[in-house]
Write a protein that holds these residues in place. Structure first.
Motif, PDB file in Angstrom:
ATOM      1  N   LEU A   1     -29.949 -32.749 -22.287  1.00 28.08           N
ATOM      2  CA  LEU A   1     -28.843 -32.777 -21.339  1.00 28.08           C
ATOM      3  C   LEU A   1     -27.735 -33.695 -21.808  1.00 28.08           C
ATOM      4  N   LYS A   2     -26.513 -33.229 -21.643  1.00 25.24           N
ATOM      5  CA  LYS A   2     -25.364 -34.078 -21.934  1.00 25.24           C
ATOM      6  C   LYS A   2     -25.260 -35.155 -20.851  1.00 25.24           C
ATOM      7  N   VAL A   3     -24.941 -36.371 -21.258  1.00 26.64           N
ATOM      8  CA  VAL A   3     -24.647 -37.439 -20.280  1.00 26.64           C
ATOM      9  C   VAL A   3     -23.398 -38.187 -20.731  1.00 26.64           C
ATOM     10  N   ASN A   4     -22.658 -38.685 -19.747  1.00 28.94           N
ATOM     11  CA  ASN A   4     -21.561 -39.608 -20.035  1.00 28.94           C
ATOM     12  C   ASN A   4     -21.437 -40.578 -18.873  1.00 28.94           C
ATOM     13  N   LYS A   5     -20.428 -41.441 -18.948  1.00 24.84           N
ATOM     14  CA  LYS A   5     -20.348 -42.524 -17.963  1.00 24.84           C
ATOM     15  C   LYS A   5     -20.123 -42.037 -16.524  1.00 24.84           C
TER      16      LYS A   5
ATOM     17  N   GLN B   1     -27.973 -43.951 -24.700  1.00 27.15           N
ATOM     18  CA  GLN B   1     -27.853 -42.550 -24.256  1.00 27.15           C
ATOM     19  C   GLN B   1     -26.397 -42.107 -24.114  1.00 27.15           C
ATOM     20  N   TYR B   2     -25.527 -43.020 -23.645  1.00 23.56           N
ATOM     21  CA  TYR B   2     -24.098 -42.674 -23.531  1.00 23.56           C
ATOM     22  C   TYR B   2     -23.467 -42.569 -24.919  1.00 23.56           C
ATOM     23  N   ILE B   3     -23.934 -43.406 -25.839  1.00 27.03           N
ATOM     24  CA  ILE B   3     -23.365 -43.379 -27.190  1.00 27.03           C
ATOM     25  C   ILE B   3     -23.723 -42.059 -27.881  1.00 27.03           C
ATOM     26  N   ILE B   4     -24.983 -41.704 -27.783  1.00 21.29           N
ATOM     27  CA  ILE B   4     -25.417 -40.443 -28.399  1.00 21.29           C
ATOM     28  C   ILE B   4     -24.837 -39.244 -27.634  1.00 21.29           C
ATOM     29  N   GLY B   5     -24.769 -39.394 -26.327  1.00 18.85           N
ATOM     30  CA  GLY B   5     -24.132 -38.352 -25.521  1.00 18.85           C
ATOM     31  C   GLY B   5     -25.089 -37.340 -24.925  1.00 18.85           C
ATOM     32  N   ASN B   6     -26.363 -37.496 -25.232  1.00 16.86           N
ATOM     33  CA  ASN B   6     -27.334 -36.636 -24.544  1.00 16.86           C
ATOM     34  C   ASN B   6     -28.702 -37.300 -24.455  1.00 16.86           C
ATOM     35  N   VAL B   7     -29.526 -36.773 -23.559  1.00 14.51           N
ATOM     36  CA  VAL B   7     -30.886 -37.298 -23.375  1.00 14.51           C
ATOM     37  C   VAL B   7     -31.849 -36.131 -23.214  1.00 14.51           C
TER      38      VAL B   7
END
Ligand code: GLN
Length: 238
Positions: free
Chosen positions: A43-47, A30-36
């Motif tokens: 939604l954007k996700v990051n570390k 999910q962090y690699i793709i950058g969204n879930v």
């Protein structure tokens, strides 16, 4: 791993080889793709934010149902992270939604997601209920998926090595933040209220006891998630 590779192939838009490398080094897909996808919203996700979990969608589902007992309620999402809970509630209920987080970096992600969904959710940077107390805000529904992992608890390596510890761990057997919220809840709650928590699967009785300690005569309902583990606590007085 096979499933993640398929997922990466399907959704990753950049250099696939590089992405595969990150995956093999133990980074969540999910962090690699950058969204879930959370509750049907991208939604954007990051570390800087926790990756929203399926169990949390179940919490959202419950709150949507229970919010129907209120007329245009004000809902706060405490420790919003990516904004997942706040955004889905704003989309699916007729309520005013506000949210807080102590991490300015998390709020940047939430702000981006809120804007992308064309929503009007006011964000506050601060610890738990503090911003609402300081701004004299009264609310009907408090929702929170606070950090609840016990400090010595064993969790998956991939979670431990990648997701923000500030969003995972809590002192006092993982109960620290439930206690802070319950202890202060009366300062911001309207007369009729609902508090909805996601919890760790061993914490139901302890959270119930805290609710009774600080709020007196209240109804407490414990609900299991789809894996049949205690996952939600609802505290209410209607
Ligand atoms: N549910 C998360 C996990 O299992 C923990 C989230 C939290 O502490 N709120 O990793």
């Amino acid at each position: 791993m096979k499933e993640e590779i398929e997922y990466l192939k399907k959704y990753y838009k950049g250099d696939y080889k590089q992405a595969l490398d990150r995956l093999k080094k133990g980074e969540p897909v999910q962090y690699i793709i950058g969204n879930v996808d959370f509750y049907g919203y991208e939604l954007k996700v990051n570390k800087n934010v926790l990756i929203p979990r399926r169990e949390t969608e179940e919490l959202v589902e419950e709150v949507i149902e229970r919010s129907k007992r209120f007329l245009n309620p004000t809902i706060i999402d405490v420790g919003t992270g990516s904004g997942a809970i706040a955004i889905s509630l704003a989309k699916r209920t007729t309520s005013k939604v506000l949210a807080s987080d102590i991490s300015e970096k998390a709020l940047e992600v939430a702000r981006y997601n809120i804007k992308k969904q064309n929503l009007d959710i006011k964000l506050y940077c601060g610890d738990m209920l503090t911003p609402f107390i300081e701004n004299n805000i009264k609310v009907d529904i408090i929702v929170s998926n606070p950090p609840y992992i016990k400090e010595n608890e064993e969790i998956d390596e991939i979670v431990k090595n990648n997701e923000p510890h500030i969003a995972l761990y809590a002192k006092n057997n993982g109960l620290e933040y439930y206690e802070i919220i319950l202890k202060n809840a009366k300062k911001i709650l309207n007369e009729k209220y609902l508090i909805a928590f996601e919890i760790g699967c061993t914490q139901a009785m302890e959270v119930k006891a805290l609710a009774e300690k600080y709020l007196g005569e209240v109804k407490v309902e414990i609900k299991k998630d789809l894996s049949l583990k205690d996952r939600m606590v609802f505290v209410y007085n209607y």
